[in-house]
Design an enzyme around this catalytic site. Sequence first.
Site, short mmCIF file in Angstrom:
data_model
loop_
_atom_site.label_atom_id
_atom_site.label_comp_id
_atom_site.label_asym_id
_atom_site.label_seq_id
_atom_site.Cartn_x
_atom_site.Cartn_y
_atom_site.Cartn_z
N ASP A 113 17.11 -4.34 -4.18
CA ASP A 113 16.29 -4.45 -2.52
C ASP A 113 14.99 -4.82 -3.99
O ASP A 113 13.92 -4.36 -4.03
CB ASP A 113 16.95 -3.69 -2.41
CG ASP A 113 15.53 -4.39 -1.21
OD1 ASP A 113 15.47 -4.02 -0.02
OD2 ASP A 113 14.42 -3.57 -0.92
N HIS B 208 10.52 -9.29 6.82
CA HIS B 208 10.10 -8.14 6.45
C HIS B 208 8.74 -7.04 7.43
O HIS B 208 9.27 -5.47 7.53
CB HIS B 208 9.07 -7.91 5.50
CG HIS B 208 8.24 -6.99 4.02
ND1 HIS B 208 8.44 -6.67 3.18
CD2 HIS B 208 8.33 -5.34 4.05
CE1 HIS B 208 8.34 -5.81 1.84
NE2 HIS B 208 8.69 -4.70 3.45
N TYR C 94 6.60 -7.48 -3.24
CA TYR C 94 6.28 -6.38 -4.02
C TYR C 94 5.89 -7.37 -5.62
O TYR C 94 5.73 -6.25 -6.66
CB TYR C 94 7.69 -6.49 -4.43
CG TYR C 94 8.58 -5.23 -3.69
CD1 TYR C 94 7.65 -5.10 -2.07
CD2 TYR C 94 9.88 -4.75 -3.46
CE1 TYR C 94 8.55 -4.54 -1.34
CE2 TYR C 94 10.43 -4.52 -2.34
CZ TYR C 94 9.92 -3.93 -1.56
OH TYR C 94 10.53 -3.24 -0.20
N LYS D 99 12.24 -9.99 0.52
CA LYS D 99 12.11 -10.49 2.26
C LYS D 99 11.14 -11.09 2.31
O LYS D 99 10.46 -11.15 1.17
CB LYS D 99 11.71 -8.66 2.59
CG LYS D 99 12.71 -8.02 2.30
CD LYS D 99 11.75 -6.40 2.52
CE LYS D 99 12.47 -5.44 1.87
NZ LYS D 99 13.21 -5.62 0.53
#
Length: 150
Positions: free
Chosen positions: A47, A110, A52, A77
Site C-alpha cells: 500500500d 485518499h 507518500y 491513492k
Amino acid sequence: MELHLQSKIKLLDDKEMPVMGLGVYNAKEETKNAVLAALEAGYRLIDTAAFYGNEREVGEAIKESDVPREEIFLTTKVWNDAQRKGQQRESLERSLELLGVDYLDLYLVHWPIPDKMKETWKILERAKEEGIIKSIGVSNFLEHHLEELS
C-alpha cells in the site's frame, strides 16, 4: 478464523484482497528495501500513495523481486491536490508510470474533498472500465461522505 499472510477478504466487486500487507507511509529511503523484504517474507499486499512520494521505489522493488506482478496486490491513492485541480486522471497515469505497472489492483480516493468526490469517483469508475484499475475505493471517508458519494 486464523489469519496468515495469504488470508484474503472479498471486496464488494468480488475481487479478493490480502488482509495483511505492508504500508509504506513515511518509509522514506527505506521504501525499496522494506518492500523487497516484505515480498520475500510472503506479504502480497503493498500500500502506497501519491502523497507518500515513494511510488517509484515501490515499483523498483516490485520489478526486482522474484514475485510475479500478478501475485502482488498493489494499492495507491489519488491525493487531495490532484482532486482540487481536476487532475485525477493525470495523477492516476503518473502513479502507474512511477510504479512501472500497467494496472493497479486497488485505487483509493485518499481523502474526501467536498465538491470533488463525485467527479473523482466517476473518473475512477471509467479507469476501472478500461481495466487499468481492478477495484476502486475510498480512504478516510466518514459515513456522511459515503452517503454523499452514493
